[in-house]
Design a protein around this motif. Structure first.
Motif, mmCIF file in Angstrom:
data_model
loop_
_atom_site.group_PDB
_atom_site.id
_atom_site.type_symbol
_atom_site.label_atom_id
_atom_site.label_comp_id
_atom_site.label_asym_id
_atom_site.label_seq_id
_atom_site.Cartn_x
_atom_site.Cartn_y
_atom_site.Cartn_z
ATOM 1 N N PHE A 97 -22.290 -3.504 5.323
ATOM 2 C CA PHE A 97 -22.180 -3.835 3.906
ATOM 3 C C PHE A 97 -22.154 -2.564 3.053
ATOM 4 O O PHE A 97 -21.354 -2.438 2.137
ATOM 5 N N TRP A 98 -23.029 -1.602 3.351
ATOM 6 C CA TRP A 98 -23.149 -0.388 2.541
ATOM 7 C C TRP A 98 -22.302 0.777 3.059
ATOM 8 O O TRP A 98 -22.302 1.853 2.465
ATOM 9 N N ASP A 99 -21.556 0.603 4.129
ATOM 10 C CA ASP A 99 -20.702 1.660 4.678
ATOM 11 C C ASP A 99 -19.472 1.830 3.778
ATOM 12 O O ASP A 99 -18.552 1.011 3.798
ATOM 13 N N ARG A 100 -19.457 2.904 2.998
ATOM 14 C CA ARG A 100 -18.361 3.121 2.046
ATOM 15 C C ARG A 100 -17.011 3.334 2.719
ATOM 16 O O ARG A 100 -15.975 3.116 2.100
ATOM 17 N N SER A 101 -17.004 3.747 3.966
ATOM 18 C CA SER A 101 -15.719 3.889 4.666
ATOM 19 C C SER A 101 -15.117 2.510 4.976
ATOM 20 O O SER A 101 -13.958 2.419 5.353
ATOM 21 N N ASN A 102 -15.907 1.469 4.804
ATOM 22 C CA ASN A 102 -15.444 0.092 5.022
ATOM 23 C C ASN A 102 -15.046 -0.570 3.698
ATOM 24 O O ASN A 102 -14.765 -1.752 3.672
ATOM 25 N N TRP A 103 -15.053 0.172 2.610
ATOM 26 C CA TRP A 103 -14.704 -0.373 1.301
ATOM 27 C C TRP A 103 -13.266 -0.004 0.950
ATOM 28 O O TRP A 103 -12.787 1.069 1.299
ATOM 29 N N GLN A 104 -12.608 -0.899 0.237
ATOM 30 C CA GLN A 104 -11.286 -0.596 -0.307
ATOM 31 C C GLN A 104 -11.165 -1.229 -1.686
ATOM 32 O O GLN A 104 -11.674 -2.316 -1.921
ATOM 33 N N PRO A 105 -10.496 -0.530 -2.612
ATOM 34 C CA PRO A 105 -10.298 -1.093 -3.943
ATOM 35 C C PRO A 105 -9.101 -2.048 -3.940
ATOM 36 O O PRO A 105 -8.052 -1.732 -3.388
ATOM 37 N N LEU A 106 -9.286 -3.229 -4.514
ATOM 38 C CA LEU A 106 -8.197 -4.194 -4.620
ATOM 39 C C LEU A 106 -8.172 -4.778 -6.023
ATOM 40 O O LEU A 106 -9.203 -4.865 -6.685
ATOM 41 N N CYS A 107 -6.993 -5.194 -6.457
ATOM 42 C CA CYS A 107 -6.915 -5.957 -7.700
ATOM 43 C C CYS A 107 -7.311 -7.393 -7.356
ATOM 44 O O CYS A 107 -7.287 -7.797 -6.188
ATOM 45 N N LYS A 108 -7.694 -8.143 -8.340
ATOM 46 C CA LYS A 108 -8.176 -9.509 -8.099
ATOM 47 C C LYS A 108 -7.113 -10.388 -7.418
ATOM 48 O O LYS A 108 -7.438 -11.086 -6.453
ATOM 49 N N PRO A 109 -5.831 -10.369 -7.866
ATOM 50 C CA PRO A 109 -4.835 -11.203 -7.177
ATOM 51 C C PRO A 109 -4.663 -10.851 -5.693
ATOM 52 O O PRO A 109 -4.559 -11.750 -4.860
ATOM 53 N N CYS A 110 -4.658 -9.569 -5.363
ATOM 54 C CA CYS A 110 -4.514 -9.187 -3.952
ATOM 55 C C CYS A 110 -5.729 -9.623 -3.147
ATOM 56 O O CYS A 110 -5.604 -10.089 -2.011
ATOM 57 N N HIS A 111 -6.917 -9.486 -3.713
ATOM 58 C CA HIS A 111 -8.121 -9.911 -3.010
ATOM 59 C C HIS A 111 -8.131 -11.426 -2.816
ATOM 60 O O HIS A 111 -8.399 -11.916 -1.728
ATOM 61 N N ASP A 112 -7.825 -12.158 -3.867
ATOM 62 C CA ASP A 112 -7.936 -13.606 -3.802
ATOM 63 C C ASP A 112 -6.832 -14.252 -2.983
ATOM 64 O O ASP A 112 -7.065 -15.249 -2.317
ATOM 65 N N ARG A 113 -5.646 -13.694 -2.999
ATOM 66 C CA ARG A 113 -4.540 -14.294 -2.251
ATOM 67 C C ARG A 113 -4.345 -13.643 -0.903
ATOM 68 O O ARG A 113 -4.542 -14.263 0.134
#
Length: 113
Positions: free
Chosen positions: A89-105
């Motif tokens: 959960f806290w591993d920043r290498s596992n994070w990516q920025p997404l816009c809401k439409p890309c995340h939701d769809r």
């Protein structure tokens, strides 16, 4: 050429590419049962500490990481679902920025596959 209507399992005739009212109600009831069992966002780790880390991450990574999108990112997505694992959960290498439409769809469709 328009496709012909179909017969629902409840016996109603439904236009092609549309859902019957009974199917919509079944989906809503199933989602409600799922939501009742699901822990709250805070219980899953999305608390004030997460919001601060998320905001800091989005200041540095402000564009959607989905290929050919590049819109303003508003969601921090876990690339590999953490499934309650606090280390992941806290591993920043596992994070990516997404816009809401890309995340939701797109991302949710990808996870279901």
């Amino acid at each position: 050429m328009a496709r012909p209507p179909r017969l629902c399992t409840c016996g109603k005739i439904v236009a092609h590419n549309q859902r019957c009212e009974c199917q919509t109600m079944q989906t809503r009831q199933r989602n409600k049962r799922h939501d009742r069992k699901r822990p709250t966002a805070a219980q899953r780790g999305y608390n004030n500490a997460w919001r601060k880390a998320r905001d800091a991450f989005l200041k540095i990574n402000d564009r959607c990481a989905w290929p050919r999108c590049g819109a303003l990112a508003t969601v921090v997505d876990h690339i590999v679902a953490h499934r309650g694992d606090k280390v992941r959960f806290w591993d920043r290498s596992n994070w990516q920025p997404l816009c809401k439409p890309c995340h939701d769809r797109r991302k949710q469709k990808q996870e279901r596959a």
